[in-house]
Write an enzyme that holds these catalytic residues in place. Structure first.
Site, mmCIF file in Angstrom:
data_model
loop_
_atom_site.group_PDB
_atom_site.id
_atom_site.type_symbol
_atom_site.label_atom_id
_atom_site.label_comp_id
_atom_site.label_asym_id
_atom_site.label_seq_id
_atom_site.Cartn_x
_atom_site.Cartn_y
_atom_site.Cartn_z
ATOM 1 N N TYR A 25 -11.872 11.775 1.497
ATOM 2 C CA TYR A 25 -11.491 11.591 0.104
ATOM 3 C C TYR A 25 -12.548 12.236 -0.799
ATOM 4 C CZ TYR A 25 -8.435 7.535 1.329
ATOM 5 O OH TYR A 25 -7.486 6.693 1.840
ATOM 6 N N TYR A 84 -7.345 14.378 -0.895
ATOM 7 C CA TYR A 84 -7.249 13.556 0.302
ATOM 8 C C TYR A 84 -6.766 14.414 1.464
ATOM 9 C CZ TYR A 84 -5.227 10.065 3.497
ATOM 10 O OH TYR A 84 -4.907 9.308 4.595
ATOM 11 N N ASN A 142 0.855 -1.179 0.000
ATOM 12 C CA ASN A 142 0.000 0.000 0.000
ATOM 13 C C ASN A 142 0.894 1.232 0.000
ATOM 14 O OD1 ASN A 142 -2.513 1.316 2.340
ATOM 15 N ND2 ASN A 142 -2.254 1.680 0.159
ATOM 16 N N GLU A 186 -2.963 6.870 -4.815
ATOM 17 C CA GLU A 186 -2.852 5.755 -3.883
ATOM 18 C C GLU A 186 -2.887 4.455 -4.665
ATOM 19 O OE1 GLU A 186 -4.602 4.284 0.419
ATOM 20 O OE2 GLU A 186 -5.406 6.084 -0.521
ATOM 21 N N GLU A 221 -10.819 11.414 8.343
ATOM 22 C CA GLU A 221 -10.059 11.189 7.114
ATOM 23 C C GLU A 221 -11.037 11.312 5.950
ATOM 24 O OE1 GLU A 221 -6.899 7.860 5.463
ATOM 25 O OE2 GLU A 221 -8.693 7.158 6.519
#
Length: 226
Positions: free
Chosen positions: A118, A107, A74, A213, A116
């Site tokens: 997006y 982000y 990741n 990402e 968090e």
């Protein structure tokens, strides 16, 4: 702080698959970022779990490039601002060529409350809408977005391991990946729509970037942010 960052990582890691529909599949994050700071007037954040081969490079002004391969791990990197704001109009352009699971998104994080978030403009093989609760929709800059939320429990965050919400706007349909890409994200349009649905960001903005990402995939991305 160096204005040019190149990191090459090759290692191995263990992947724990999501176990329910409230967990983001791009969620295996631990440790501290591989690099954060300022580059040519922009904030950057670059993180990898070290399980794949990845090279992140800061370019002139708001440009960055990222390539990744090996189909493991990741990683996320991009450029923008720290702190973010609730009213920034963000422009991006460049190329985005994912092979597999990947996002291109605005982000960021807030504190007080820890959130968090997006705004997903494009993605590869995995649609994040399938792993969160649909709350509604909004039209911003002439495009339709699904609004979603989910909870993360005892997960890595900007404040260490914590429990927090994720807020999402996912463009529907997505901008086509595989080549040139550009667009505008009016953050106020999304944030106001979230608030109208009871999804309130925290009062203190942390960083706000246009991020690429990748998750157990490969690809390349060269993006300029302004």
């Amino acid at each position: 702080m160096l204005s040019f960052l190149t990191l090459l990582v090759a290692a191995t890691a263990v992947y724990a698959a999501p176990t329910n529909g409230t967990t983001d599949v791009l969620d295996i994050r631990s440790g501290t970022p591989s690099g954060t700071g300022t580059s040519n007037g922009y904030y950057y954040s670059w993180w990898t779990d070290g399980a794949g081969d990845a090279t992140y490079t800061n370019g002139a002004a708001g440009q960055y490039s990222l390539t990744w391969s090996g189909g493991n791990g990741n990683l996320v990197g991009g450029k923008g601002w720290n702190p973010g704001t609730s009213s920034r109009v963000i422009n991006y352009s460049g190329t985005y060529q994912p092979n597999g699971n990947s996002y291109l998104s605005v982000y960021g994080w807030t504190r007080n409350s820890l959130i968090e978030y997006y705004v997903v403009e494009s993605y590869g093989s995995y649609n994040p809408s399938s792993a969160a609760s649909l709350k509604g929709s909004v039209t911003c800059n002439g495009a339709s977005y699904d609004i979603l939320s989910t909870w993360r429990t005892n997960a890595p965050s900007i404040d260490g391991t914590a429990t927090f919400q994720q807020f999402w706007s996912v463009r529907n349909p997505k901008k086509a990946p595989g080549g040139s890409i550009s667009g505008t994200v009016d953050t106020a349009c999304h944030f106001n729509a979230w608030a109208n649905l009871g999804l309130n960001l925290g009062s203190e903005h942390n960083y706000q970037i246009v991020a690429t990402e990748g998750y157990f995939s490969s690809g390349s991305s060269t993006i300029t942010v302004s």
